[in-house]
Motif scaffolding. Structure first.
Motif: not given
Length: 378
Positions: A84, A90, A93, A122-123, A125-127, A129-130
Motif C-alpha cells: 500500500i 489497490q 496491491a 489490510t489492503v 483497509s487502505e485509509q 493503513v495510511h
C-alpha cells in the motif's frame, strides 16, 4: 470428510465464539480509554474468525500452532502495508500482498491460511493503513492474534485438548530423551517428517500425529498377527486382592511376600475399584517426608506402622483402575498398554464389572515368546 462428533463441534464452536467475544470486549474497552490517542487499531479484524476456527476446531494442525498464527498473520500484514505504502493501485496491491504473504509464510515456516485473508483485509483497509503505517501490523493484527492464541491455549487445555501441540523429541514419560519402547524400532521423527514432505502433507498433519497414527496401525497389525489369542487366555486368575480398608502395613507385606508390583483393590461384589502399586507407597512416603521435613525411611515406617495415630488404609493411596481390557480382547492391545504406559499390569474386567484376572508384562512377554509374532501372510 468424516463428520466430527457433536460434542467436539460444540466444544470448538463455544470456545471460538467466547474467545472472539471476550477479545472484542477487551479491545473495545481499551480502545475507548485510549480513543484520543488511537483513533484506529484496537478492534477485531475479520480474518480472526478463520484463525479462531483453526485454533479451536483443529488445534492439532500445524497450521493452527501459535508460531504459524502469530507470525503468519503479522508477516502478511507487513507485506500488505508495504504494498500500500509503495503507491500501487489497490488491485495491484492486492495481488502483490497475497503473493508476498504466501511467500513470507512459507519462508518463515508459519503457514496460516487466514494470513492471506489478513493481507487482503489490510489492503482493503487502505485509509486506516495510511493513518497508522506499519503500526497497523502491531495493532490490531499482532495484538488480536496474540490475544486469540492465549485464549485458545486456556480453552483447549480446560476442555482436554493439547495446545500448543507437542512436538517429537520431547522428554518421554520418564523424563528422559529416549523414544518410547514401542517406537524405538519404528521410524524416527526425521524419517516421518521426510515422508510427509515427500507427499506434500506436512501442512496437513504434524509429525507427532503421523507417528501416533502409525503406532495405532501397528497395534492393529499386532492384533491380526497374534491370531485368536485373547487376554483371558494369558491372564493370571488366582489373584491376590485387597479392599479399600486393608491396612497399608498388610499391603506392604503382600508386596514383599509375593513380589508383586501391582495389587488390585476390589469391592464386596468383586468389582474393580482401583489399583495400588509399589510406587504409590513410595510417593506417599516421599510426600510425607517433605511435608514433615523428616527422613524418607522414617516417613515410610510411620506410614506402615501408623505411629502418628490411626492405621492408614489402601483407599488413601490407591489409584483409579485406568485402562482395562475384556477377557475376549486380543492380546495385541496389551502391546500398547504395557509398552510404556506407566503401568506394570492391566486388569481384565468381565462384562458385569467384576475383576476376572490381571495381565502383567511378564505374562505378555511369555505369551509372545511362545509364538511366531510376525508370521508371513497366507
Amino acid at each position: 470428510m468424516a463428520r466430527p462428533r457433536f460434542v467436539e463441534a460444540v466444544r470448538a464452536g463455544a470456545g471460538a465464539g467466547l474467545a472472539l467475544a471476550l477479545s472484542g470486549f477487551l479491545l473495545l474497552s481499551v480502545h475507548h480509554q485510549l480513543a484520543t490517542d488511537l483513533p484506529h487499531g484496537l478492534l477485531l479484524i475479520a480474518p480472526l474468525g478463520a484463525s479462531a476456527f483453526l485454533l479451536f476446531a483443529v488445534p492439532n494442525s500445524p497450521l493452527a500452532q501459535p508460531w504459524s498464527a502469530i507470525v503468519g498473520n503479522t508477516a502478511s500484514a507487513l507485506i500488505a502495508i508495504t504494498a500500500i505504502l509503495s503507491g500501487l493501485p489497490q488491485l495491484a496491491a492486492v495481488g502483490v500482498a497475497i503473493t508476498g504473504s504466501i511467500l513470507a509464510m512459507a519462508m518463515l515456516r508459519a503457514m496460516h491460511p487466514p494470513g492471506a485473508a489478513v493481507a487482503l483485509a489490510t489492503v482493503l483497509s487502505e485509509q486506516m493503513v495510511h493513518d497508522l503505517g506499519y503500526s497497523f501490523a502491531l495493532a490490531p493484527v499482532l495484538l488480536d492474534t496474540s490475544l486469540l492464541v492465549v485464549l485458545a491455549i486456556v480453552w483447549n487445555r480446560l476442555t482436554g485438548r493439547v495446545y500448543p501441540f507437542r512436538q517429537p523429541g520431547e522428554a518421554n514419560t520418564h523424563g528422559t530423551r529416549d523414544r518410547p519402547p514401542q517406537s524405538r524400532l519404528g521410524l524416527s521423527p526425521e524419517a516421518l517428517a521426510g515422508i510427509l514432505e515427500r507427499y506434500r502433507l506436512s501442512a496437513n498433519i504434524g509429525t507427532e500425529d503421523f507417528g501416533r497414527l502409525l503406532a495405532e496401525a501397528e497395534t492393529e497389525a499386532a492384533r491380526l498377527h497374534v491370531g485368536g489369542l485373547t487376554c483371558g487366555e494369558i491372564m493370571s486368575k488366582d489373584l491376590t486382592t485387597v479392599t479399600p480398608q486393608t491396612r497399608l502395613r498388610d499391603v506392604a507385606e503382600l508386596f514383599r511376600r509375593h513380589r508383586f508390583k501391582t495389587l488390585p483393590v476390589t469391592g464386596p461384589q468383586g468389582q474393580l475399584l482401583g489399583v495400588i502399586t509399589q510406587n504409590d507407597l513410595i510417593q506417599r512416603a516421599r510426600d510425607a517426608a517433605i511435608l514433615n521435613q523428616s527422613g524418607f525411611a522414617r516417613s515410610l515406617s510411620g506410614l506402615l506402622l501408623a505411629r502418628r495415630g490411626a492405621p492408614h488404609h489402601a483407599e488413601e493411596i490407591m489409584s483409579p483402575p485406568g485402562d482395562t481390557v475384556a477377557p475376549g480382547e486380543s492380546i495385541g492391545i496389551l502391546v500398547r498398554l504395557l509398552a510404556d504406559g506407566g503401568v506394570q499390569a492391566v486388569p481384565v474386567v468381565a462384562p458385569d464389572g467384576s475383576l476376572a484376572g490381571i495381565v502383567t508384562r511378564s505374562d505378555l512377554l511369555a505369551a509372545l515368546a511362545h509364538m511366531p509374532l510376525w508370521r508371513p501372510p497366507n
